[in-house]
Design a protein around this motif. Structure first.
Motif, PDB file in Angstrom:
ATOM      1  N   ALA A  36       0.830  -1.197   0.000  1.00 20.88           N
ATOM      2  CA  ALA A  36       0.000   0.000   0.000  1.00 20.88           C
ATOM      3  C   ALA A  36       0.865   1.249   0.000  1.00 20.88           C
ATOM      4  CB  ALA A  36      -0.924  -0.011   1.218  1.00 20.88           C
ATOM      5  N   SER A  37       1.965   1.229   0.735  1.00 18.50           N
ATOM      6  CA  SER A  37       2.827   2.415   0.800  1.00 18.50           C
ATOM      7  C   SER A  37       3.460   2.721  -0.554  1.00 18.50           C
ATOM      8  CB  SER A  37       3.895   2.253   1.881  1.00 18.50           C
ATOM      9  OG  SER A  37       4.723   1.155   1.603  1.00 18.50           O
ATOM     10  N   GLU A  38       3.815   1.702  -1.307  1.00 17.09           N
ATOM     11  CA  GLU A  38       4.367   1.909  -2.646  1.00 17.09           C
ATOM     12  C   GLU A  38       3.321   2.561  -3.550  1.00 17.09           C
ATOM     13  OE1 GLU A  38       6.775  -0.622  -6.072  1.00 17.09           O
ATOM     14  OE2 GLU A  38       5.498  -1.714  -4.669  1.00 17.09           O
ATOM     15  N   ALA A  39       2.095   2.040  -3.516  1.00 19.68           N
ATOM     16  CA  ALA A  39       1.017   2.599  -4.335  1.00 19.68           C
ATOM     17  C   ALA A  39       0.718   4.042  -3.941  1.00 19.68           C
ATOM     18  CB  ALA A  39      -0.241   1.737  -4.199  1.00 19.68           C
ATOM     19  N   LEU A  40       0.646   4.317  -2.644  1.00 23.45           N
ATOM     20  CA  LEU A  40       0.380   5.686  -2.193  1.00 23.45           C
ATOM     21  C   LEU A  40       1.504   6.630  -2.614  1.00 23.45           C
ATOM     22  CD1 LEU A  40      -1.088   5.050   1.365  1.00 23.45           C
ATOM     23  CD2 LEU A  40      -2.298   5.977  -0.632  1.00 23.45           C
ATOM     24  N   GLY A  41       2.730   6.149  -2.607  1.00 25.00           N
ATOM     25  CA  GLY A  41       3.848   6.962  -3.069  1.00 25.00           C
ATOM     26  C   GLY A  41       3.688   7.367  -4.528  1.00 25.00           C
ATOM     27  N   TRP A  42       3.272   6.423  -5.366  1.00 21.94           N
ATOM     28  CA  TRP A  42       3.043   6.733  -6.785  1.00 21.94           C
ATOM     29  C   TRP A  42       1.939   7.778  -6.932  1.00 21.94           C
ATOM     30  CZ3 TRP A  42       2.633   0.986  -8.692  1.00 21.94           C
ATOM     31  CH2 TRP A  42       3.905   0.395  -8.656  1.00 21.94           C
ATOM     32  N   LEU A  43       0.852   7.583  -6.191  1.00 18.29           N
ATOM     33  CA  LEU A  43      -0.274   8.514  -6.287  1.00 18.29           C
ATOM     34  C   LEU A  43       0.114   9.903  -5.782  1.00 18.29           C
ATOM     35  CD1 LEU A  43      -3.009   6.027  -5.111  1.00 18.29           C
ATOM     36  CD2 LEU A  43      -2.872   7.064  -7.385  1.00 18.29           C
ATOM     37  N   ARG A  44       0.843   9.954  -4.696  1.00 25.14           N
ATOM     38  CA  ARG A  44       1.270  11.249  -4.137  1.00 25.14           C
ATOM     39  C   ARG A  44       2.251  11.971  -5.051  1.00 25.14           C
ATOM     40  NH1 ARG A  44       1.518   8.442   1.599  1.00 25.14           N
ATOM     41  NH2 ARG A  44      -0.589   8.956   2.303  1.00 25.14           N
ATOM     42  N   SER A  45       2.974  11.212  -5.869  1.00 26.82           N
ATOM     43  CA  SER A  45       3.916  11.838  -6.802  1.00 26.82           C
ATOM     44  C   SER A  45       3.236  12.281  -8.100  1.00 26.82           C
ATOM     45  CB  SER A  45       5.077  10.892  -7.110  1.00 26.82           C
ATOM     46  OG  SER A  45       4.638   9.812  -7.914  1.00 26.82           O
ATOM     47  N   GLY A  46       1.911  12.036  -8.185  1.00 28.87           N
ATOM     48  CA  GLY A  46       1.162  12.546  -9.334  1.00 28.87           C
ATOM     49  C   GLY A  46       0.699  11.516 -10.343  1.00 28.87           C
ATOM     50  N   GLU A  47       1.021  10.244 -10.141  1.00 24.48           N
ATOM     51  CA  GLU A  47       0.534   9.235 -11.082  1.00 24.48           C
ATOM     52  C   GLU A  47      -0.979   9.132 -10.983  1.00 24.48           C
ATOM     53  OE1 GLU A  47       2.467   5.669 -12.156  1.00 24.48           O
ATOM     54  OE2 GLU A  47       4.194   6.145 -10.893  1.00 24.48           O
ATOM     55  N   LYS A  48      -1.617   8.924 -12.116  1.00 19.05           N
ATOM     56  CA  LYS A  48      -3.084   8.836 -12.193  1.00 19.05           C
ATOM     57  C   LYS A  48      -3.481   7.446 -12.686  1.00 19.05           C
ATOM     58  CE  LYS A  48      -3.712  13.240 -11.342  1.00 19.05           C
ATOM     59  NZ  LYS A  48      -4.206  13.693 -10.094  1.00 19.05           N
ATOM     60  N   ARG A  71      -9.236   7.668  -1.516  1.00 20.21           N
ATOM     61  CA  ARG A  71     -10.411   8.546  -1.627  1.00 20.21           C
ATOM     62  C   ARG A  71     -10.168   9.903  -1.004  1.00 20.21           C
ATOM     63  NH1 ARG A  71     -13.914   3.696  -0.115  1.00 20.21           N
ATOM     64  NH2 ARG A  71     -14.525   2.893  -2.146  1.00 20.21           N
ATOM     65  N   LYS A  72      -9.304   9.982  -0.015  1.00 27.58           N
ATOM     66  CA  LYS A  72      -8.996  11.258   0.642  1.00 27.58           C
ATOM     67  C   LYS A  72      -8.131  12.169  -0.228  1.00 27.58           C
ATOM     68  CE  LYS A  72      -8.892   9.282   5.305  1.00 27.58           C
ATOM     69  NZ  LYS A  72      -7.982   8.979   6.429  1.00 27.58           N
ATOM     70  N   MET A  73      -7.480  11.591  -1.221  1.00 31.46           N
ATOM     71  CA  MET A  73      -6.559  12.371  -2.047  1.00 31.46           C
ATOM     72  C   MET A  73      -7.325  13.213  -3.057  1.00 31.46           C
ATOM     73  SD  MET A  73      -3.760   9.407  -2.812  1.00 31.46           S
ATOM     74  CE  MET A  73      -2.214  10.232  -2.650  1.00 31.46           C
TER      75      MET A  73
END
Length: 76
Positions: A36-48, A71-73
């Motif tokens: 989950a942390s890897e996925a959240l890192g991608w999302l936080r860096s702007g991946e869609k 969902r919070k992002m």
């Protein structure tokens, strides 16, 4: 489903690989994370992503908790 961006999150490397390969055969742009942390890192860096397949039973943060964080992002 062609051209959709798919996020696969599964701590089991084999399951992650099978799902991303199958999605690629369908014409999707699939990316697999093993935590989950890897996925959240991608999302936080702007991946869609358009869709996500999340493992329900992962250590640390399970699929439901990860879905809640996504969902919070903004813009997700």
């Amino acid at each position: 489903m062609a051209d959709l961006r798919l996020l696969v999150v599964d701590d089991n490397a084999t399951n992650c690989r099978i799902l991303t390969l199958q999605a690629s055969k369908w014409g999707m742009a699939a990316r697999g994370a093993q935590s989950a942390s890897e996925a959240l890192g991608w999302l936080r860096s702007g991946e869609k992503f358009d869709l996500a397949i999340l493992d329900m039973q992962m250590p640390g943060m399970d699929g439901l908790m990860l879905a809640g964080e996504i969902r919070k992002m903004p813009d997700q």
